[in-house]
Design an enzyme around this catalytic site. Structure first.
Site, PDB file in Angstrom:
ATOM      1  CB  THR A   1      -0.761  -0.064   1.213  1.00  0.00           C
ATOM      2  OG1 THR A   1      -1.614  -1.203   1.181  1.00  0.00           O
ATOM      3  CG2 THR A   1      -1.971   1.135   1.384  1.00  0.00           C
ATOM      4  CB  VAL A   2       3.490   2.436   2.300  1.00  0.00           C
ATOM      5  CG1 VAL A   2       4.417   3.814   2.412  1.00  0.00           C
ATOM      6  CG2 VAL A   2       2.679   2.558   3.493  1.00  0.00           C
TER       7      VAL A   2
ATOM      8  NE  ARG B   1       5.578 -10.092   0.589  1.00  0.00           N
ATOM      9  CZ  ARG B   1       4.997 -10.068   1.741  1.00  0.00           C
ATOM     10  NH1 ARG B   1       5.202 -10.936   2.623  1.00  0.00           N
ATOM     11  NH2 ARG B   1       4.195  -9.329   1.926  1.00  0.00           N
TER      12      ARG B   1
ATOM     13  CE  LYS C   1       5.129   0.237  14.232  1.00  0.00           C
ATOM     14  NZ  LYS C   1       4.547  -0.145  13.069  1.00  0.00           N
TER      15      LYS C   1
ATOM     16  CB  VAL D   1       7.653   8.195  14.865  1.00  0.00           C
ATOM     17  CG1 VAL D   1       6.618   8.534  16.020  1.00  0.00           C
ATOM     18  CG2 VAL D   1       8.528   7.156  15.250  1.00  0.00           C
TER      19      VAL D   1
ATOM     20  CD  GLU E   1      -2.525  -5.956  11.048  1.00  0.00           C
ATOM     21  OE1 GLU E   1      -2.720  -6.822  10.262  1.00  0.00           O
ATOM     22  OE2 GLU E   1      -2.051  -4.707  10.353  1.00  0.00           O
TER      23      GLU E   1
ATOM     24  CG  ASP F   1       2.673   0.624  16.642  1.00  0.00           C
ATOM     25  OD1 ASP F   1       3.232   0.143  15.798  1.00  0.00           O
ATOM     26  OD2 ASP F   1       1.902   1.744  16.973  1.00  0.00           O
TER      27      ASP F   1
ATOM     28  CE  LYS G   1       3.858   3.896  15.373  1.00  0.00           C
ATOM     29  NZ  LYS G   1       2.375   3.882  15.154  1.00  0.00           N
TER      30      LYS G   1
ATOM     31  N   GLY H   1      -1.761   4.756   7.363  1.00  0.00           N
ATOM     32  CA  GLY H   1      -2.258   4.961   6.204  1.00  0.00           C
ATOM     33  C   GLY H   1      -1.363   5.115   5.070  1.00  0.00           C
TER      34      GLY H   1
END
Length: 439
Positions: free
Chosen positions: A14-15, A46, A107, A134, A192, A203, A207, A304
């Site tokens: 996505t990123v 991949r 991160k 972050v 998730e 998480d 950060k 996002g």
């Protein structure tokens, strides 16, 4: 004419896909801002066959990230694969050793191996940029590293995980349980299938470790962070917080104290009047307390594809401009070691919810145990469902919620007092304790 910056991207999820689109769509703006063009010339992922709605004609495909990192045709290696080890670690190290600047959103990798990678970047006089690691689109890394380079930092704290903030916001606004809100967050893609990394606070801890290093000049040490998640929070705690003038947030807090740098992640009551209390849903926010200036709060999307890609591209532009800031704001050799501050030495206010048994002398016993630890009470509220005692199945009055708010005291004192109260058998179940963070 200055040659364009040639970029290689490892990871087209996505990123990564959004980074490719942004560089293509904003080509003229990026060129104007950096003084040279920016081009994606090579990628790896991949699956080459996966449909991505990207125009990759003329772009070289590398077999893997390590091959891409060694490719002499690229100037800047962008790692968007994730993971705290290989293949990301080996690829970034190879790129830095071969004189390429690196941009990453990873991160976990920076929290675990950031110092090692920063040494290679410094030795090669190349960039290691990780703004997107972050807060995604929130420019907190540059703010601490560059914008506030002339300011002493006393405290940095914030909402660093959108999943947890979404769950707590829904629980407060709709009176739902943690389990109900978590299930909805998973349905919407905010959490998730295995949400423990987010909801247990890990998480946020990664950060926070990065921010603490930048703020205080310490070595990144995730194991120095005290971590507590949000699964114990109940709707009744959020209702009580509302009545007391607070909101509950999962905060990452790093603060300079006389005993050293304290780093902690836990549910926290913050005054509703504070900037950070207004941040709801999946939004992130970070507040910086600096010497001689009012608190600075940065708010924005903390995750996002578009938000993260925006930060990645901004880091790429810095590479194109020739900016080579020290990754952690100062040379790695000047970063100080830090150890885990014992939470029992933490001092502050506390919210305590007890289920008091209907026994003679219960209130006096609780008060005595608190007084023995020199804990002063700011407020106390005793609740009766619907204004009357609820009866248990045996006909006796069921335990009544008692809510205490303390003045500043130590974690150790609170734990000792509550252990004594439990031994006295005047309360039912386990006490709920939430720390209070003042403005």
């Amino acid at each position: 004419m200055v040659a364009p910056l040639k970029v290689g991207i490892a990871g087209l999820g996505t990123v990564g896909a959004e980074v490719v689109r942004l560089i293509e769509q904003q080509a003229r703006i990026l060129s104007a801002r950096s003084g040279r063009g920016v081009r994606v010339v090579a990628v790896t992922a991949r699956s080459k066959a996966k449909k991505r709605d990207l125009d990759l004609r003329g772009v070289t495909w590398a077999k893997n990230a390590l091959e891409l990192a060694h490719d002499p045709a690229i100037d800047c290696f962008v790692e968007l694969m994730g993971g705290s080890g290989d293949p990301a670690l080996s690829a970034i190290e190879a790129a830095l050793k071969s004189g390429k600047s690196v941009v990453t959103a990873n991160k976990a990798l920076i929290a675990k191996h950031g110092l090692r990678l920063a040494k290679w970047a410094e030795q090669g006089d190349v960039a290691l940029n990780f703004e997107a690691a972050v807060g995604a689109a929130i420019p907190i890394i540059k703010t601490l590293r560059e914008g506030l380079a002339g300011t002493g930092i006393n405290r940095v704290y914030g909402i660093l995980n959108g999943t947890c903030n979404y769950i707590l916001s829904r629980m407060e606004q709709e009176g739902l349980s943690f389990a109900e809100c978590l299930k909805d967050a998973q349905r919407l893609g905010y959490a998730e299938a295995n949400p423990s990394f987010d909801v247990d606070g890990h998480d946020t801890a990664q950060k926070l470790a990065i921010l603490a290093s930048l703020a205080f000049g310490t070595k990144v040490a995730q194991n120095a962070v005290y971590v507590e998640g949000i699964s114990s929070i109940k709707p009744e705690d959020l209702r009580a917080a509302e009545e007391l003038g607070f909101r509950v947030k999962l905060l990452g807090v790093a603060v300079r104290t006389a005993k050293g740098i304290e780093q902690r992640v836990h549910p926290t009551m913050v005054p509703k009047s504070s900037s950070i209390a207004q941040v709801m849903g999946v939004t992130n926010a970070v507040t910086i307390d600096g010497e001689g200036i009012p608190p600075i709060t940065l708010v924005g999307p903390g995750a996002g594809g578009a938000a993260t890609a925006s930060a990645v591209v901004a880091d790429i532009v810095d590479v194109a401009r020739g900016i080579r800031a020290k990754p952690f704001g100062r040379p790695v050799e000047r970063l100080r070691a830090t150890s885990k501050a014992p939470m029992e030495r933490h001092e502050g206010g506390y919210y305590i919810r007890l289920m008091a048994r209907d026994l003679a002398g219960t209130a006096a016993t609780i008060a005595t145990r608190l007084a023995q630890q020199k804990i002063s009470i700011e407020s106390i509220v005793q609740r009766h469902p619907d204004g009357v005692d609820a009866l248990a199945a045996n006909g006796k009055a069921s335990p009544v919620p008692v809510i205490l708010v303390t003045y500043a005291t130590s974690e150790d004192a609170v734990h000792h007092a509550l252990e004594a109260v439990q031994r006295d058998k005047v309360i039912s179940g386990r006490p709920q304790v939430i720390r209070i963070e003042k403005n």
